[in-house]
Design an enzyme around this catalytic site. Sequence first.
Site, mmCIF file in Angstrom:
data_model
loop_
_atom_site.group_PDB
_atom_site.id
_atom_site.type_symbol
_atom_site.label_atom_id
_atom_site.label_comp_id
_atom_site.label_asym_id
_atom_site.label_seq_id
_atom_site.Cartn_x
_atom_site.Cartn_y
_atom_site.Cartn_z
ATOM 1 N N ALA A 232 -3.850 -5.268 -10.189
ATOM 2 C CA ALA A 232 -4.484 -4.154 -11.270
ATOM 3 C C ALA A 232 -3.523 -3.934 -12.692
ATOM 4 O O ALA A 232 -3.246 -2.943 -12.808
ATOM 5 C CB ALA A 232 -3.637 -3.579 -9.570
ATOM 6 N N HIS B 12 0.322 -4.473 -19.088
ATOM 7 C CA HIS B 12 0.027 -6.361 -18.474
ATOM 8 C C HIS B 12 -0.645 -6.881 -19.575
ATOM 9 O O HIS B 12 -0.508 -7.790 -20.259
ATOM 10 C CB HIS B 12 -0.946 -6.377 -17.229
#
Length: 278
Positions: A29, A34
Site C-alpha cells: 500500500a 514509502h
Amino acid sequence: MELIVARSREDLVKARRGGDVALVPTMGALHEGHRTLIREARVRADQVVVSIFVNPLQFGPNEDFSRYPRTFGADLDVCRAEGVDVVFHPAAEDMYAPDRQVSVHAGRMGEVVEGAVRPGHFDGMLTVVLKLFNLVHPDLAVFGQKDAQQLALIRRMVADLDLPIEILGAPTVRESDGLALSSRNRFLSDDDRETAVALSRALRAGAAELTPSGIRAAAQEMLDAAGPRLDVDYLALVDPATFAEVSESYEGMAVLAVAARVGSTRLIDNVTLTLNPA
C-alpha cells in the site's frame, strides 16, 4: 533495467548483482512516505530491493490483518517509477514454516509504550525484519521515523546481534494538514480525518514547550479538545534509546509519541525533541 519480482531466496540470489544493496521493508500500500524511503535507498546503494509482505506475526488477534490494504499492482507501478531493481514478495507459507519455533524477543523496550498496547507486536516485527535481512543480505536498510519505536528496536537488534547492516531513518512525510502519511489513512472518512489531525496538532503543541510536564500537558490538551471521537491509547515522552518515560530533570533527545483510534482506524505519530532543563 526491468523490475524483477522475486518470491524466494533463489529468486533473490539470481537477481543480485555487484555493489551495495539497500533494502526498504514495507507491507505494501505504498504512498509518498514509502517513495521517500526508496529515494533515500536509491541515493545510497547500487541496487534497491523493496520487500512487500503483510507480516501476520506482528498483528494481534483483534487487529486489522485481514483488512490491511493490499495493492500489489499499484505498488509495482510505484516501484517502477522510483527505479527499484527488485521487489521481494514472498508468500506467508514460504516465510514461516508450520512448525516454526524460534523467533526474536524484543526485550524490555518491546514491552513499553506501543508494546504495552500491542503485546508481541515487536517480537513479530523483529522476527520478520531479521528474516528479510538474512534473505536479502542488504548492506543498508531504510525505515521511516514515523515508527520511532520500531526503528529504535531494529537498531538495537542490529547492535546486539552484530548484524553488518547500516540502518537509516528517514523523516516522517506529512500531508498538507499535518497528518502523517500512513497506509491506513485511506480508511478515514472526512469526519475521521478532521479528528485525526489532532495527533499532529498535539505533537506541535508539545514541541513548543520547554519542560517534560509542559510538553505532556500541552499535547494532552490538544488531544482532549478533539473530543470522544479520538480514543487515545497513549501519549508518552520517552528516552529514544530505551523508550522509558523521561523525568522532569531529563536532558537530551526525547521522543513525544502518540497513538489513537479514530473510528476503526488506529494511527501513530511522534516528534523528536531536545530537552535542556535550566
